[in-house]
Design an enzyme around this catalytic site. Structure first.
Site, PDB file in Angstrom:
ATOM      1  N   MET A   1      23.858   9.245   2.828  1.00 40.69           N
ATOM      2  CA  MET A   1      23.870  10.723   3.751  1.00 40.69           C
ATOM      3  C   MET A   1      23.963  10.591   5.082  1.00 40.69           C
ATOM      4  O   MET A   1      24.658  11.581   5.739  1.00 40.69           O
ATOM      5  CB  MET A   1      22.652  11.229   3.417  1.00 40.69           C
ATOM      6  CG  MET A   1      22.486  12.788   3.610  1.00 40.69           C
ATOM      7  SD  MET A   1      23.609  13.672   2.887  1.00 40.69           S
ATOM      8  CE  MET A   1      22.722  14.271   1.458  1.00 40.69           C
TER       9      MET A   1
ATOM     10  N   PHE B   1     -11.992  -6.985  13.347  1.00 43.62           N
ATOM     11  CA  PHE B   1     -10.841  -7.214  12.463  1.00 43.62           C
ATOM     12  C   PHE B   1     -10.601  -6.323  11.538  1.00 43.62           C
ATOM     13  O   PHE B   1     -11.368  -5.745  10.792  1.00 43.62           O
ATOM     14  CB  PHE B   1     -11.304  -8.506  12.082  1.00 43.62           C
ATOM     15  CG  PHE B   1     -10.218  -9.132  11.017  1.00 43.62           C
ATOM     16  CD1 PHE B   1      -8.945  -9.340  11.518  1.00 43.62           C
ATOM     17  CD2 PHE B   1     -10.421  -9.178   9.636  1.00 43.62           C
ATOM     18  CE1 PHE B   1      -7.917 -10.005  10.738  1.00 43.62           C
ATOM     19  CE2 PHE B   1      -9.249  -9.678   8.874  1.00 43.62           C
ATOM     20  CZ  PHE B   1      -8.096 -10.094   9.270  1.00 43.62           C
ATOM     21  N   GLN B   2      -9.152  -5.999  11.725  1.00 47.87           N
ATOM     22  CA  GLN B   2      -8.611  -5.116  10.775  1.00 47.87           C
ATOM     23  C   GLN B   2      -9.466  -3.420  10.851  1.00 47.87           C
ATOM     24  O   GLN B   2      -9.554  -2.724   9.699  1.00 47.87           O
ATOM     25  CB  GLN B   2      -8.619  -5.414   9.232  1.00 47.87           C
ATOM     26  CG  GLN B   2      -7.746  -6.715   8.714  1.00 47.87           C
ATOM     27  CD  GLN B   2      -7.418  -6.836   7.745  1.00 47.87           C
ATOM     28  OE1 GLN B   2      -8.393  -6.625   6.715  1.00 47.87           O
ATOM     29  NE2 GLN B   2      -6.313  -7.441   7.088  1.00 47.87           N
TER      30      GLN B   2
ATOM     31  N   GLU C   1       0.775  -1.295   0.108  1.00 51.55           N
ATOM     32  CA  GLU C   1       0.158   0.034   0.009  1.00 51.55           C
ATOM     33  C   GLU C   1       1.023   1.454  -0.039  1.00 51.55           C
ATOM     34  O   GLU C   1       0.333   2.380  -0.467  1.00 51.55           O
ATOM     35  CB  GLU C   1      -0.878   0.082   1.245  1.00 51.55           C
ATOM     36  CG  GLU C   1      -2.116  -0.863   1.121  1.00 51.55           C
ATOM     37  CD  GLU C   1      -1.710  -2.424   1.637  1.00 51.55           C
ATOM     38  OE1 GLU C   1      -0.513  -2.557   2.083  1.00 51.55           O
ATOM     39  OE2 GLU C   1      -2.502  -3.293   2.009  1.00 51.55           O
TER      40      GLU C   1
ATOM     41  N   LYS D   1     -17.621  -0.626   4.990  1.00 51.64           N
ATOM     42  CA  LYS D   1     -18.004  -1.697   4.124  1.00 51.64           C
ATOM     43  C   LYS D   1     -19.510  -1.584   3.559  1.00 51.64           C
ATOM     44  O   LYS D   1     -19.852  -1.966   2.487  1.00 51.64           O
ATOM     45  CB  LYS D   1     -17.678  -3.041   4.417  1.00 51.64           C
ATOM     46  CG  LYS D   1     -17.526  -4.177   3.718  1.00 51.64           C
ATOM     47  CD  LYS D   1     -16.875  -5.382   3.997  1.00 51.64           C
ATOM     48  CE  LYS D   1     -17.070  -6.693   3.106  1.00 51.64           C
ATOM     49  NZ  LYS D   1     -16.223  -7.650   3.669  1.00 51.64           N
TER      50      LYS D   1
END
Lengths: 575, 96
Positions: free
Chosen positions: A489, A125-126, A63, A175
């Site tokens: 760096m 969940f999630q 993602e 959802k």
């Protein structure tokens, strides 16, 4: 799946559009051609609509990659990038990219999946509270609880993302809303939302502009600092006309490289920590500084209290919260860069060039005294030389994407940029791993352009999985890995400011990048010490993706450099 | 020095969260607050008593707050003129 119901009167089965269908319809109305995304449980209804409508989704492999790719797409075009991710870990993986877009003012609309409305707040969940998480790193965020409010929310989100100072917007989509049945939406009803709300345009403060004009006329050593706001406002022609009409030297920021062609005699290069000698000396010596669309970032104004100490400073920015934030200015105008430049062009007559000829001569002398340079070494390939060679091979016209670190600064110093939207880099947040997915987004946005990614051996390993996307979509992207086997760096700072205690910055082992690229089905090669230029030319002659690895000296430094907290004229590494 | 900031914001979920985040990020504590919705219920008017160390940060903070999409207006006001609201808040607290 598509919702179905039996019509009461006829018994006929009707297929109904869900919230997800409405969402995709709204995206089409916003002229969204593709999205970057990754499916998951909470966005099943959304991806079902993507499947049914054959909507163009670029399936990334992580993602974070989706958001960076959308950033690359947005930066290459100036259009809004769109992202779909699922709830919970999908959303949290997107957070780094959203923060990156916020710091660099990139317009994005990110749709995050969410558990159903009934489950929110129950540790489902999630489930995460992505609204709270993204509040400080978005221009605005929304959670949609009613499918009928989806069209208005989407239109508002796109308007907010692109208007004024652009930035990311998150829409959290439960959802059940995504799969919910809206009231009967006819196409003509959706058309109502096509018309975007009118954004209030800032009116240029003429009184303040007159004062700026007066100060400009009085100045013997005038200087323009042109930032990313000039590109966002599509004000490149106006800036170039204004600079040339009054012979005003111009310094860019990292983000705004390309506002003036590198070859323009009035362009002094990038200013700041690794900027050119003449640009930083110009900040120190100028008596009038006109900042248009730059936010005086601390990598540019390395010591705010000692920045431009002899100058009367004027600041024009679309975001009035930037005015006076870092540098105290004599004149400040909250305005669109293009409007302000147009006002100056219309209302300022040409003055004799000789009024600041001495100043232009001084700038020219500084450039001759300390031109950009590097030492060639026998038995090594210098990163600066590779970058310059790529410039020649691409006629200085490639869209250049970088990751973050030393190579990013070498690219800023040595690639001769000549147009806006040509450099795509992570400026404000400095996100390692940005480069590879951003290059994918850029190539999809401007397929006609050669797209070259410069990346370090550290950064490539942060989002390397996106090589698979390049293979899948057969994208002609040239990837140049400048491999010094260190986190260059950070190591440079350790060497300069921590008595060379190289804590955790030397990689004691690395993957074989050539084999790794081959595993992803991408042609790859290591540049040979001898005849590396010819090898590079062969790679660029072919219209296919390639990974090119260049072993560069491990302890090469980026110079000039201003130590943190030091004023701009205190540059290290200039003889 | 104590300052009173009066904000008019849209009456929406999450508006205060976004607002207080701007203060938290700058290490500014809210010492008292009173919030009421407008008669039409479309907006809320909130008064915050806060302490700002540097006076020049006032204007910057006001601009940062004002540019939030859901903030309709933000103004500083004289703390002396707002003693009454402080007292009202205190008397409300004492009831509990």
């Amino acid at each position: 799946m598509l919702a179905r119901r039996e019509a009461k009167e006829t018994g006929e089965v009707q297929e109904l559009s869900t919230g997800s269908d409405v969402l995709l319809e709204m995206l089409k109305q916003q002229n969204v051609e593709l999205i970057f995304g990754y499916p998951g449980g909470a966005v099943l209804p959304l991806y079902d609509a993507v499947y049914r409508q054959s909507f163009n989704n670029i399936l990334v492999r992580h993602e974070q990659g989706a958001v960076h790719a959308a950033e690359g797409y947005a930066k290459a075009t100036g259009k809004t990038g769109v992202v779909f991710v699922t709830s919970g870990p999908g959303a949290t993986n997107a957070v780094t990219g959203i923060a990156d877009a916020m710091l660099d003012s990139i317009p994005l609309v990110v749709f995050t999946g969410q558990v159903g409305c009934d489950a929110i707040g129950k540790d489902a969940f999630q489930e995460v509270d992505i609204l709270s998480m993204t509040a400080p790193i978005t221009k605005q965020n929304y959670q949609v609880h009613d499918v009928n409010s989806l069209p208005a929310t989407i239109v508002e989100a796109f308007t907010v993302a692109i208007s004024g100072r652009p930035g990311p917007v998150v829409i959290d989509l439960p959802k059940d809303v995504a799969s919910g049945l809206p009231d009967d939406f006819e196409s003509k009803q959706l058309n109502v939302w096509k018309k975007q709300p009118v954004q209030q345009k800032r009116v240029v403060d003429e009184g303040m502009m007159l004062k700026i004009r007066e100060a400009l006329f009085k100045a013997k050593k005038p200087l323009i600092l042109a930032g990313g706001g000039v590109i966002a406002a599509n004000a490149i022609p106006e800036l170039r006309r204004f600079a040339h009409r009054f012979d005003l030297p111009v310094v860019s920021t990292l983000i705004s490289l390309g506002v003036m062609p590198d070859t323009d005699s009035l362009f002094l290069g990038m200013g700041g920590m690794h900027g050119s000698y003449q640009a930083n000396m110009a900040f120190y010596e100028c008596d009038f500084l006109l900042n248009i669309g730059s936010r005086f970032d601390d990598r540019l104004a390395t010591n705010a209290s000692k920045f431009a100490p002899h100058a009367c400073v004027a600041h024009i920015d679309i975001d009035d919260s930037e005015l006076g934030k870092v540098i105290t200015t004599e004149f400040s105008v909250a305005a669109d860069a293009r409007d302000a430049l147009q006002w100056l062009l219309t209302n300022t007559e040409k003055r004799p060039k000789e009024e600041h000829n001495m100043w232009l001569q001084q700038l020219n002398d500084w450039e001759k005294l300390h031109p950009k340079h590097y030492e060639e070494e026998m038995g090594s390939i210098k990163p600066q030389a590779v970058i310059e060679e790529v410039g020649k091979l691409t006629n200085n016209d490639a869209t250049i994407v970088t990751d973050v670190g030393q190579h990013q600064m070498w690219v800023a110093q040595h690639y001769p940029f000549k147009r806006p939207h040509q450099i795509i880099t992570s400026g404000g947040l400095g996100t390692m791993g940005f480069g590879l997915p951003a290059a994918i987004g850029a190539k999809l946005a401007v397929p006609e352009k050669e797209v070259v990614l410069f990346v370090g051996d550290g950064g490539i390993q942060m989002t390397v999985e996106e090589l698979d996307v390049i293979r899948e979509y057969d994208l002609n992207i040239k990837i140049v890995i400048l491999n010094n086997k260190t986190l260059g760096m950070v190591r440079q700072w350790q060497d300069l400011f921590y008595e060379k205690r190289r804590s955790q910055t030397i990689f004691n082992g690395q993957p074989d990048f050539i084999k790794l690229a081959q595993a992803y089905g991408i042609k790859s090669l290591k540049l040979p010490l001898l005849h590396w230029r010819e090898t590079l030319a062969d790679v660029f002659a072919k219209k296919e993706s390639a990974v090119v690895e260049a072993d560069i000296p491990a302890f090469e430094q980026v110079y000039p450099m201003i130590a943190p907290g030091q004023p701009n004229q205190a540059m290290m590494g200039v003889d | 020095m104590h300052e009173i900031l009066i904000c008019k914001m849209k009456n929406k979920v999450g508006v205060l969260n976004r607002f207080t985040g701007l203060l938290t990020r700058r290490n500014i504590n809210i010492e008292s607050a009173s919030i009421n919705s407008t008669p039409d219920n479309k907006a809320v008017v909130a008064k915050f008593k806060i302490r700002i160390a540097e006076s020049h940060e006032r204007e910057h903070l006001k601009r940062v707050i004002s540019k939030q999409i859901d903030v309709l207006s933000a103004e500083w006001c004289d703390p002396e003129k707002n003693k009454e609201s402080d007292h009202t808040l205190l008397s409300d607290i004492e009831k509990y």
